[in-house]
Design an enzyme around this catalytic site. Structure first.
Site, short mmCIF file in Angstrom:
data_model
loop_
_atom_site.label_atom_id
_atom_site.label_comp_id
_atom_site.label_asym_id
_atom_site.label_seq_id
_atom_site.Cartn_x
_atom_site.Cartn_y
_atom_site.Cartn_z
N TYR A 1 0.82 -1.21 0.00
CA TYR A 1 0.00 0.00 0.00
C TYR A 1 0.85 1.25 0.00
O TYR A 1 2.07 1.19 0.15
CB TYR A 1 -0.96 0.00 1.20
CG TYR A 1 -0.32 0.35 2.53
CD1 TYR A 1 0.54 -0.54 3.19
CD2 TYR A 1 -0.57 1.57 3.15
CE1 TYR A 1 1.10 -0.21 4.42
CE2 TYR A 1 0.00 1.90 4.38
CZ TYR A 1 0.83 1.01 5.01
OH TYR A 1 1.39 1.33 6.22
N ARG B 1 8.28 4.28 -4.60
CA ARG B 1 8.31 3.35 -3.46
C ARG B 1 7.32 2.21 -3.68
O ARG B 1 7.59 1.05 -3.34
CB ARG B 1 8.00 4.09 -2.15
CG ARG B 1 8.18 3.20 -0.92
CD ARG B 1 8.07 3.97 0.38
NE ARG B 1 6.75 4.54 0.58
CZ ARG B 1 6.43 5.36 1.58
NH1 ARG B 1 7.36 5.71 2.46
NH2 ARG B 1 5.21 5.84 1.70
N ARG C 1 -7.03 -20.84 -1.93
CA ARG C 1 -6.07 -20.62 -0.85
C ARG C 1 -4.89 -21.59 -0.94
O ARG C 1 -5.07 -22.81 -0.93
CB ARG C 1 -6.73 -20.77 0.53
CG ARG C 1 -5.75 -20.44 1.64
CD ARG C 1 -6.33 -20.59 3.03
NE ARG C 1 -5.32 -20.23 4.03
CZ ARG C 1 -4.37 -21.07 4.47
NH1 ARG C 1 -4.32 -22.30 4.03
NH2 ARG C 1 -3.47 -20.65 5.34
N HIS D 1 -0.44 -21.19 0.03
CA HIS D 1 0.65 -20.25 0.32
C HIS D 1 1.37 -19.86 -0.95
O HIS D 1 1.71 -18.71 -1.17
CB HIS D 1 1.64 -20.84 1.33
CG HIS D 1 1.13 -20.79 2.73
ND1 HIS D 1 0.09 -21.56 3.18
CD2 HIS D 1 1.50 -20.03 3.79
CE1 HIS D 1 -0.16 -21.29 4.46
NE2 HIS D 1 0.68 -20.36 4.84
N LYS E 1 6.41 -1.70 1.92
CA LYS E 1 5.20 -1.12 2.54
C LYS E 1 4.07 -2.15 2.44
O LYS E 1 3.14 -2.01 1.63
CB LYS E 1 4.85 0.23 1.91
CG LYS E 1 4.05 1.11 2.87
CD LYS E 1 4.12 2.57 2.51
CE LYS E 1 3.15 3.43 3.29
NZ LYS E 1 3.25 3.40 4.75
N GLU F 1 12.32 2.90 13.96
CA GLU F 1 11.32 3.88 13.53
C GLU F 1 10.13 3.75 14.46
O GLU F 1 10.17 2.99 15.43
CB GLU F 1 10.93 3.62 12.07
CG GLU F 1 10.33 2.25 11.84
CD GLU F 1 9.99 1.97 10.38
OE1 GLU F 1 9.76 2.93 9.61
OE2 GLU F 1 9.92 0.78 10.02
N LEU G 1 11.06 1.58 7.03
CA LEU G 1 10.41 2.06 5.81
C LEU G 1 11.12 3.34 5.37
O LEU G 1 11.34 4.23 6.20
CB LEU G 1 8.93 2.35 6.09
CG LEU G 1 8.18 2.71 4.80
CD1 LEU G 1 7.81 1.45 4.04
CD2 LEU G 1 6.94 3.53 5.09
N1 PDD Z 1 2.68 5.09 7.45
N2 PDD Z 1 7.41 3.96 8.94
C1 PDD Z 1 6.28 3.23 8.96
C2 PDD Z 1 6.31 1.85 9.55
C3 PDD Z 1 5.08 3.78 8.41
O1 PDD Z 1 3.95 3.04 8.41
C4 PDD Z 1 5.11 5.09 7.88
C5 PDD Z 1 3.89 5.75 7.29
C6 PDD Z 1 6.31 5.82 7.89
C7 PDD Z 1 6.43 7.20 7.32
O2 PDD Z 1 6.44 7.16 5.90
P1 PDD Z 1 5.91 8.39 5.04
O3 PDD Z 1 6.65 9.60 5.49
O4 PDD Z 1 6.23 8.00 3.65
O5 PDD Z 1 4.42 8.52 5.33
C8 PDD Z 1 7.44 5.20 8.42
C9 PDD Z 1 1.48 5.56 6.81
C10 PDD Z 1 1.22 7.03 6.95
C11 PDD Z 1 0.31 4.70 7.25
O6 PDD Z 1 0.55 3.50 7.36
O7 PDD Z 1 -0.81 5.19 7.44
#
Ligand code: PDD
Length: 281
Positions: A31, A50, A99, A101, A143, A175, A199
């Site tokens: 996503y 990304r 289904r 894996h 992501k 993070e 991320l």
């Molecule tokens: N999440 N690290 C993680 C684990 C995140 O889920 C996010 C953002 C970030 C920051 O990334 P960015 O600056 O590109 O938004 C770092 C989004 C906002 C979410 O899951 O809603």
């Protein structure tokens, strides 16, 4: 609310996916979250790049071309006729299949996009954060929609009256549960270097870029837990929360207990960036 699903714009209440969708069964998908200021998608190229990287990492072919992404996202954003800020959520899963894996070679990915109003919490007073051991997997650079660890860690933060959980792996800061982290030490802003364990945040990159342009000292370096605890400022950054100053960490005051001076400079630069985007033709 109008959403996009597999080539069609339709009301949210009419959007349907199969219960066999691999996103539902295996969280097999990726996503993006993209902020929209004044009707314009913020840092769109970076988000699409990304997305491309996430798709390649999970061996899923991008179902739309760059141009199709831009057109589709812009059409959805234009559905809201006001100029209020928005947060676009897009998700691609490996689609419906029996289904197993192992995934079939021929799949029809599910593409879903929605846009919601974006209202970052006013950061003037700062927020609390807690620290937690990072219990996620080894590919946090993807992501992925598989977010159970992040969900549970954010929940723990909320239960403790905090806004975010800062994750620590092998003694180093990674993070937040859904944000990147910056600290300030001797006036220098520091954020962990990119790796497979975090991320690569678009907001993070923009902050580094903007600070360098403004000749404010910043660098990417590993942050041991002890350095986090003695930092004069801590910020968490994301597309939806922008740059939030942390004033309490695990019930201990951070710096002066108020949003710091470096934060207020960088926050202002970020607001100026947004404003430029709004007014730019
Ligand atoms: N999440 N690290 C993680 C684990 C995140 O889920 C996010 C953002 C970030 C920051 O990334 P960015 O600056 O590109 O938004 C770092 C989004 C906002 C979410 O899951 O809603």
């Amino acid at each position: 609310m109008i959403v996009y699903l597999n080539g069609k714009f339709l009301p949210l209440s009419e959007a349907r996916v199969s219960v066999l969708d691999r996103g539902f069964i295996f969280a097999d998908g990726v996503y993006e979250v993209i902020p929209v200021y004044g009707g314009r998608l913020f840092r769109l190229q970076e988000h699409l790049q990304r997305l491309e990287n996430s798709l390649a990492a999970i061996k899923l072919h991008n179902p739309l071309t760059q141009q199709q992404w831009i057109e589709t996202l812009e059409s959805l954003v234009a559905q809201r006729d006001d100029q209020s800020d928005q947060s676009v959520y897009l998700q691609i899963t490996r689609g419906p299949a029996k289904r197993d894996h192992n995934f079939p070679e021929q799949v029809k990915p599910t593409v879903f996009i929605m846009s919601e109003p974006l209202q970052p919490k006013p950061p003037s007073s700062g927020v609390k954060a807690i620290t937690r051991p990072d219990m996620r997997w080894q590919r946090c650079d993807i992501k992925s929609i598989a977010l159970l660890a992040n969900v549970l860690q954010r929940r723990e933060a909320i239960e403790m009256g905090a806004a975010e959980a800062i994750l620590i792996r092998d003694g180093y800061i990674m993070e937040g549960a859904a944000s990147n982290v910056f600290i300030v030490v001797d006036g220098v802003a520091i954020t962990p270097p990119k790796s497979q364990l975090i991320l690569p945040g678009i907001t993070r990159d923009l902050i580094l870029e903007a600070m360098q342009a403004a000749q404010l000292p910043c660098r990417e370096a590993d942050i041991p837990e002890s350095q986090l605890r003695s930092a004069s400022e801590i910020w968490i950054t994301s597309s939806t929360r922008e740059i939030l100053p942390v004033i309490m960490l695990d019930d201990k005051q951070v710096g002066s207990g108020k949003p710091g001076t470096v934060w207020s400079q960088v926050f202002q630069i970020y607001q100026d960036y947004k404003l430029k985007l709004r007014t730019h033709d």
